[in-house]
Design a protein around this motif. Structure first.
Motif, mmCIF file in Angstrom:
data_model
loop_
_atom_site.group_PDB
_atom_site.id
_atom_site.type_symbol
_atom_site.label_atom_id
_atom_site.label_comp_id
_atom_site.label_asym_id
_atom_site.label_seq_id
_atom_site.Cartn_x
_atom_site.Cartn_y
_atom_site.Cartn_z
ATOM 1 N N VAL A 151 37.972 30.064 33.939
ATOM 2 C CA VAL A 151 37.714 29.509 35.353
ATOM 3 C C VAL A 151 39.045 29.290 35.819
ATOM 4 O O VAL A 151 39.911 28.680 35.377
ATOM 5 N N VAL A 152 39.243 30.194 36.956
ATOM 6 C CA VAL A 152 40.582 29.887 37.692
ATOM 7 C C VAL A 152 40.404 29.138 38.944
ATOM 8 O O VAL A 152 39.188 29.522 39.595
ATOM 9 N N SER A 153 41.249 28.308 39.278
ATOM 10 C CA SER A 153 41.082 27.636 40.501
ATOM 11 C C SER A 153 42.095 28.255 41.502
ATOM 12 O O SER A 153 43.092 28.551 41.254
ATOM 13 N N CYS A 154 41.586 28.292 42.792
ATOM 14 C CA CYS A 154 42.263 28.775 43.920
ATOM 15 C C CYS A 154 43.224 27.770 44.594
ATOM 16 O O CYS A 154 44.105 27.998 45.194
ATOM 17 N N GLU A 155 43.029 26.634 44.162
ATOM 18 C CA GLU A 155 44.035 25.351 44.500
ATOM 19 C C GLU A 155 45.464 25.478 43.634
ATOM 20 O O GLU A 155 46.491 25.192 44.294
ATOM 21 N N THR A 156 45.097 25.591 42.312
ATOM 22 C CA THR A 156 46.291 25.253 41.516
ATOM 23 C C THR A 156 46.774 26.596 41.089
ATOM 24 O O THR A 156 46.141 27.673 40.890
ATOM 25 N N GLU A 157 48.160 26.643 40.999
ATOM 26 C CA GLU A 157 48.586 27.924 40.536
ATOM 27 C C GLU A 157 48.896 27.863 39.018
ATOM 28 O O GLU A 157 49.706 27.543 38.415
ATOM 29 N N GLN A 158 47.593 28.692 38.368
ATOM 30 C CA GLN A 158 47.670 28.505 36.918
ATOM 31 C C GLN A 158 47.376 29.879 36.439
ATOM 32 O O GLN A 158 46.379 30.646 36.912
ATOM 33 N N PRO A 159 48.672 30.420 35.983
ATOM 34 C CA PRO A 159 48.085 31.959 35.275
ATOM 35 C C PRO A 159 47.311 32.021 34.426
ATOM 36 O O PRO A 159 47.126 31.384 33.507
ATOM 37 N N TRP A 160 46.790 33.364 34.424
ATOM 38 C CA TRP A 160 45.834 33.974 33.638
ATOM 39 C C TRP A 160 46.409 34.262 32.536
ATOM 40 O O TRP A 160 47.224 35.119 32.492
ATOM 41 N N PRO A 161 46.222 33.666 31.087
ATOM 42 C CA PRO A 161 47.221 34.080 30.082
ATOM 43 C C PRO A 161 47.238 35.547 29.736
ATOM 44 O O PRO A 161 48.274 36.132 29.315
ATOM 45 N N GLY A 163 46.594 37.855 31.688
ATOM 46 C CA GLY A 163 46.852 38.700 32.950
ATOM 47 C C GLY A 163 47.849 39.537 32.862
ATOM 48 O O GLY A 163 47.568 40.964 33.184
ATOM 49 N N HIS A 164 49.083 39.202 32.291
ATOM 50 C CA HIS A 164 50.115 40.172 32.253
ATOM 51 C C HIS A 164 49.861 41.490 31.261
ATOM 52 O O HIS A 164 50.071 42.680 31.540
ATOM 53 N N TYR A 165 49.137 41.432 30.199
ATOM 54 C CA TYR A 165 48.658 42.198 29.371
ATOM 55 C C TYR A 165 47.618 43.183 29.969
ATOM 56 O O TYR A 165 47.952 44.411 29.998
ATOM 57 N N PHE A 166 46.813 42.535 30.796
ATOM 58 C CA PHE A 166 45.738 43.462 31.533
ATOM 59 C C PHE A 166 46.619 44.330 32.585
ATOM 60 O O PHE A 166 46.264 45.479 32.801
ATOM 61 N N VAL A 167 47.469 43.782 33.433
ATOM 62 C CA VAL A 167 48.056 44.491 34.212
ATOM 63 C C VAL A 167 48.877 45.609 33.642
ATOM 64 O O VAL A 167 48.693 46.840 34.342
ATOM 65 N N SER A 168 49.533 45.396 32.688
ATOM 66 C CA SER A 168 50.324 46.493 31.733
ATOM 67 C C SER A 168 49.473 47.784 31.505
ATOM 68 O O SER A 168 49.708 48.911 31.723
#
Ligand code: GLU
Length: 715
Positions: A151-161, A163-168
């Motif tokens: 669950v990601v919050s729009c309020e806090t800047e919390q990276p998706w662990p 995410g980097h792999y996914f984008v690559s």
């Protein structure tokens, strides 16, 4: 070659303000090519405002940066002839499109089709983004890797662990979407995508080419179709034609007529012929500042060129020369007339016949050579005659044993003989020896040629009324300062001399620039008046000279052409009509219409000066050494041959003298030569010779290397 300088003007519109003011400013600056970066929904408003401020002509080009130009309704601009184009990213031919539309409810599909909103770039990109996400997930899933979606919050800047792999992973995937092929470079930007170039035509937006990162821009438009469209658009147009009054190109008629009927001339007829071919209407106007077009030091143009740039005219026609500088500011059709700069000058007055004009047929050089030849040949003949034993004869034919021998070629006799031959008269003295006959023969031949040449040329001199002009060419003009010369101000001729690197023309330019009063004339008419007054040469274009000389018999063209150029019809830069006009000019040229028009406007119906000139110009020029040098050479060769013969004669005769009485040959030759040259009288004593048996001679006593021939003895 000088690079074309391009000025870029950047203007920003104030948000919420209308575009008219801004467009007016742009128009005043003479800008014709615009890159428009306005929101898609404002494109129509922008173009409407442009139309209102006269910024929507066929000479304007608009490039719209919005990638959604294809979704805008441009119908009201389809027929104005303005070039409107833009890029499109959405690929409407992609198979995905059908799938997307099928997935919609019928009502929504129809509404979207009507509003063209289904092909909006933003929507298509969103579709492609979701598709890419889905494809990436599918790939990862197929590999059996787990992906957590915390669950990601729009309020806090919390990276998706993950995410980097996914984008690559996403970057490595290539798929197709509504915007063509989806592919990324190592920085995560779209790569290898294609942009479609659309152009507004009378049938709406049309695919005109493509742009991609590898090939750049490639135009695939149908040229012949575009050509036909321009031709069709011309049919409804009335073109404004600017011109400068200068007969026979364009001039005002004497009658008080209205409209185009007020104008007449070669160029008026030319435009009429072209308009008949292309079907447009036209309106002639006179250029306001009466100049052709020249750029000042600030880069501003005047004359007809300025009117084209400012959009006051669609065509400029007249004796407007195509030049490199003008070509960089406006467009030119192919030339309809070819010409070059030449010199207009007053015809010289007839020469007063000289007292000694009979000397004119031969040049001074030839006269000097002839006198020298006459004296030389006389002397030579005199010596040869004295040297040759066969010229020494018995002075008293009745006396078979003379003591002395006589020679008829005394110095005076020889001179008389050569003069007699030169003047085609005979004389009593006649050569007897072979050597003297050769000399005489060649002299007669020489005199025959010289006298015939002189007579023929004298006849030509007497028939021709020689006109003497103080100048014969531009070089002659450049060399002197007593005759003034100039050209038209603000014209291409002035520019030619100013820019020329040729030393003669440079010198002429310096002279013209420094001359006071000025030698730059306002019009050809004023120039002709000045030339007629005398002592003034005018550098003018050959076709204009041709026209003037035909009507002013006291004027003439001097020398040939100094350059070669042409007159063309000028159009505003980027005019769509240029190619059409050029091909029509070519057609008129091939059909002979241009030639016929030239005949019509150049030929003088009344008195014809050219005929007079040709009859007068039957001129003769004096014969120089180049013309008669060969005869002198032949004479010289003849004399050499005679020299050889006289020596042979001498040797032949010497054979008869007993050996014991003879000196060596060289000595004998020297002695005889000395005797011949010393001019010691025309008689000499006889030398003893043996008596030769002969059939018809009763007694021949040779006692000298002289001759008593049968005629002398047996008579
Ligand atoms: N045809 C010239 C021009 O276009 C004008 C005449 C001249 O310069 O001699 O500028």
């Amino acid at each position: 070659m000088r690079e074309k300088q391009r000025k870029v003007l950047v203007k920003q519109s104030v948000p919420g303000q209308e575009y008219r003011k801004l467009l007016k400013e742009i128009g005043k600056a003479g800008v014709k090519n615009l890159i428009v970066d306005v929101p898609t929904e404002k494109i129509t408003q922008f173009l409407r405002h442009a139309k209102e401020v006269d910024m929507m002509s066929e000479y304007h080009n608009y490039f719209i940066t919005s990638l959604d130009l294809h979704t805008v309704d441009l119908e009201e601009f389809q027929y104005v002839g303005t070039n409107i184009s833009g890029f499109q990213l959405v690929d409407e031919t992609a198979p995905e499109f059908e799938d997307v539309l099928h997935g919609l409810s019928t009502g929504l599909e129809q509404r979207m089709k009507r509003e063209k909103s289904y092909s909006k770039t933003e929507l298509a990109l969103m579709h492609d983004a979701i598709k890419l996400l889905a494809v990436t997930l599918q790939h990862i899933n197929r590999r059996g890797q787990d992906i957590d979606f915390p669950v990601v919050s729009c309020e806090t800047e919390q990276p998706w662990p993950q995410g980097h792999y996914f984008v690559s992973y996403m970057r490595m995937i290539t798929t197709r979407g509504l915007t063509g092929e989806i592919k990324f470079d190592k920085y995560g930007f779209r790569s290898d995508f294609n942009l479609k170039l659309n152009e507004l035509t009378q049938e709406g937006l049309r695919h005109a080419g493509d742009w991609n990162t590898v090939m750049g821009i490639s135009i695939t438009g149908n040229m012949s179709k575009a050509f036909a469209e321009v031709k069709a658009s011309l049919k409804n147009r009335t073109l404004t034609v600017t011109s400068l009054m200068n007969p026979p190109y364009v001039s005002l008629t004497e009658d008080t007529l209205k409209g185009n009927d007020r104008y007449q001339g070669y160029c008026v007829d030319l435009i009429e012929e072209i308009s008949k071919e292309l079907g447009f209407k036209y309106k002639f106007r006179e250029v306001s500042d009466h100049t052709y077009g020249k750029k000042n030091q600030w880069g501003e143009w005047n004359g007809m060129i300025q009117e084209l740039i400012e959009g006051k005219a669609d065509l400029a026609v007249g004796d407007l020369t195509v030049t490199y500088e003008r070509e960089s500011a406006v467009d030119f059709t192919m030339p309809f007339m070819n010409l070059g700069i030449s010199i207009l000058f007053k015809k010289p007055t007839k020469k007063i016949p000289m007292l000694f004009s009979f000397l004119s047929p031969l040049s001074l050089e030839v006269w000097v050579y002839m006198v020298t030849a006459f004296l030389g040949v006389s002397l030579f003949l005199f010596i040869v005659a004295r040297f040759s034993p066969y010229e020494w004869t018995n002075p008293h034919p009745c006396d078979p044993n003379p003591d002395t021998l006589e020679n008829q070629f005394t110095l005076l006799n020889t001179l008389w003989f050569t003069v007699g031959s030169l003047l085609m008269q005979g004389c009593e003295v006649n050569p007897r020896a072979m050597s003297t006959r050769v000399v005489s023969g060649i002299w007669w031949f020489f005199t025959l040629i010289m006298v015939s040449s002189y007579t023929a040329n004298l006849a030509a001199f007497l028939t021709a009324q020689r006109l003497s002009s103080p100048i014969e060419s531009a070089e002659d003009l450049a060399k002197q300062t007593s005759i003034q010369y100039g050209c038209l101000q603000s014209g291409s001729t002035q520019e030619f001399f100013k820019e020329s690197d040729i030393s003669t023309f440079k010198r002429m330019w310096n002279f013209m620039e420094s001359a006071r009063p000025s030698v730059f004339v306002e019009s050809n008419f004023k120039a002709v008046e000045r030339v007629k007054k005398g002592n003034f040469a005018f550098l003018m274009e050959s076709t204009s000279i041709e026209y003037i000389v035909e009507r002013n018999c006291d004027l003439m063209q001097i020398g040939g052409l100094l350059d070669s150029k042409g007159y063309g019809i000028a159009t505003p830069p980027g005019s769509p009509y240029r190619t059409l006009l050029s091909s029509t000019i070519l057609k008129l040229q091939e059909s002979g219409t241009l030639q016929m028009l030239k005949q019509r406007w150049w030929k003088n119906k009344g008195k014809n000066c050219t005929l007079e000139v040709t009859s007068q110009s039957v001129s003769a020029s004096e014969l120089g050494l180049d013309n008669v040098g060969g005869v002198f050479l032949l004479l010289f060769i003849g004399l050499c041959v005679a020299c050889v013969i006289v020596i042979l004669e001498f040797i032949w005769k010497l054979r008869r003298v007993p050996i014991e009485e003879r000196e060596p040959l060289c000595l004998e030759l020297c002695n005889e030569l000395k005797f011949a040259i010393m001019c010691k009288g025309d008689t000499k004593p006889i030398r003893n010779e043996p008596v030769l048996p002969s059939n018809n001679l009763s007694l021949i006593q040779f006692s000298s290397i002289g001759n008593i021939d049968s005629k002398d003895v047996v008579s």
